[in-house]
Design a protein around this motif. Structure first.
Motif, short mmCIF file in Angstrom:
data_model
loop_
_atom_site.label_atom_id
_atom_site.label_comp_id
_atom_site.label_asym_id
_atom_site.label_seq_id
_atom_site.Cartn_x
_atom_site.Cartn_y
_atom_site.Cartn_z
N LYS A 1 -67.56 12.38 -28.26
CA LYS A 1 -68.35 12.50 -27.02
C LYS A 1 -68.17 13.83 -26.31
O LYS A 1 -69.02 14.22 -25.51
CB LYS A 1 -68.05 11.33 -26.08
CG LYS A 1 -66.66 11.27 -25.55
CD LYS A 1 -66.50 10.01 -24.70
CE LYS A 1 -65.06 9.82 -24.31
NZ LYS A 1 -64.78 8.45 -23.88
N SER A 2 -67.09 14.56 -26.62
CA SER A 2 -66.92 15.83 -25.93
C SER A 2 -67.48 17.01 -26.73
O SER A 2 -67.37 18.16 -26.30
CB SER A 2 -65.44 16.05 -25.60
OG SER A 2 -64.72 16.11 -26.80
N PHE B 1 -73.38 10.64 -30.48
CA PHE B 1 -71.99 11.09 -30.34
C PHE B 1 -71.42 10.68 -28.98
O PHE B 1 -70.23 10.38 -28.86
CB PHE B 1 -71.90 12.61 -30.49
CG PHE B 1 -71.95 13.09 -31.92
CD1 PHE B 1 -71.91 12.20 -32.99
CD2 PHE B 1 -72.02 14.45 -32.22
CE1 PHE B 1 -71.94 12.64 -34.31
CE2 PHE B 1 -72.04 14.90 -33.54
CZ PHE B 1 -72.00 14.00 -34.57
N GLN B 2 -72.28 10.68 -27.97
CA GLN B 2 -71.78 10.34 -26.63
C GLN B 2 -71.36 8.88 -26.52
O GLN B 2 -70.70 8.48 -25.57
CB GLN B 2 -72.83 10.70 -25.58
CG GLN B 2 -72.72 12.19 -25.24
CD GLN B 2 -73.98 12.80 -24.67
OE1 GLN B 2 -74.90 12.09 -24.28
NE2 GLN B 2 -74.02 14.12 -24.62
N GLN B 3 -71.70 8.09 -27.53
CA GLN B 3 -71.30 6.68 -27.53
C GLN B 3 -69.96 6.45 -28.24
O GLN B 3 -69.54 5.31 -28.40
CB GLN B 3 -72.38 5.83 -28.21
CG GLN B 3 -73.72 5.87 -27.51
CD GLN B 3 -74.81 5.17 -28.31
OE1 GLN B 3 -74.55 4.35 -29.16
NE2 GLN B 3 -76.05 5.50 -28.01
N THR B 4 -69.32 7.51 -28.69
CA THR B 4 -68.05 7.35 -29.40
C THR B 4 -66.90 7.95 -28.60
O THR B 4 -67.12 8.78 -27.71
CB THR B 4 -68.08 8.10 -30.76
OG1 THR B 4 -67.98 9.51 -30.52
CG2 THR B 4 -69.35 7.80 -31.53
N ASP B 5 -65.68 7.55 -28.97
CA ASP B 5 -64.55 8.18 -28.28
C ASP B 5 -64.13 9.48 -28.97
O ASP B 5 -63.55 10.35 -28.34
CB ASP B 5 -63.37 7.20 -28.13
CG ASP B 5 -62.98 6.53 -29.43
OD1 ASP B 5 -63.54 6.91 -30.48
OD2 ASP B 5 -62.14 5.63 -29.41
#
Ligand SMILES: CC(C)(COP(=O)(O)OP(=O)(O)OC[C@H]1O[C@@H](n2cnc3c(N)ncnc32)[C@H](O)[C@@H]1OP(=O)(O)O)[C@@H](O)C(=O)NCCC(=O)NCCS
Length: 132
Positions: A30-31, A23-27
């Motif tokens: 990532k939050s 998830f941290q690799q997506t816009d």
């Protein structure tokens, strides 16, 4: 790609911390917090994980009612292994999972159109709306 080395897990949730790394690799994801992702996983029953040597490399899920409607979401391949066919392998497995559903929706950036057209998605003859 050496497909023999890829493990395919169907409807088996990954650990929340494993998914956080993707998830941290997506816009769009990532939050998300680990607590939110745990809640999400507890309500997720249609998903595909691809792994190699146990490491989570790709994930996708279908939010669904088991019969009529589904929403394809969170389709992600780890950035270290993109462009070698894992995205296609992931989608092929997700499309098999979606077979019982009448309709499968997705929301994506216009630049992703070509990717999804390959798997049978078309423009929707109607409107979709969003309320945030
Ligand atoms: C999109 C994504 C899942 C593709 O995974 P991948 O492993 O790189 O895809 P593959 O190597 O299997 O490529 C499959 C095909 O899709 C095409 N493709 C890959 N990324 C694409 C993109 N952004 N737009 C259009 N086509 C794309 C490839 O060229 C390939 O085409 P081909 O079969 O004609 O050769 C990956 O780039 C990703 O995780 N991106 C970040 C998250 C994201 O944007 N997800 C989609 C949300 S809507």
């Amino acid at each position: 790609m050496n497909e023999a080395a890829i493990e395919i897990e169907i409807n088996k949730n990954p650990k929340d911390w494993e998914l956080m790394a993707l998830f941290q690799q997506t816009d769009w994801a990532k939050s998300r917090t680990i607590d939110q992702v745990s809640v999400m996983l507890a309500k997720t029953d249609m998903s595909v994980c691809l792994r190699r040597s146990g490491k989570l490399l790709a994930y996708g899920r279908i939010i669904n009612d088991g019969c009529f409607r589904g929403l394809l979401d969170d389709v992600i391949v780890d950035e270290s292994v993109r462009g070698i066919g894992l995205g296609s392998l992931l989608m092929e497995n997700l499309m098999q999972l979606a077979e019982p559903l009448d309709v499968l929706f997705l929301h994506a950036r216009p630049s992703m159109l070509g990717y999804y057209v390959k798997f049978g998605f078309t423009d929707f003859d109607g409107i979709t709306m969003v309320r945030r």
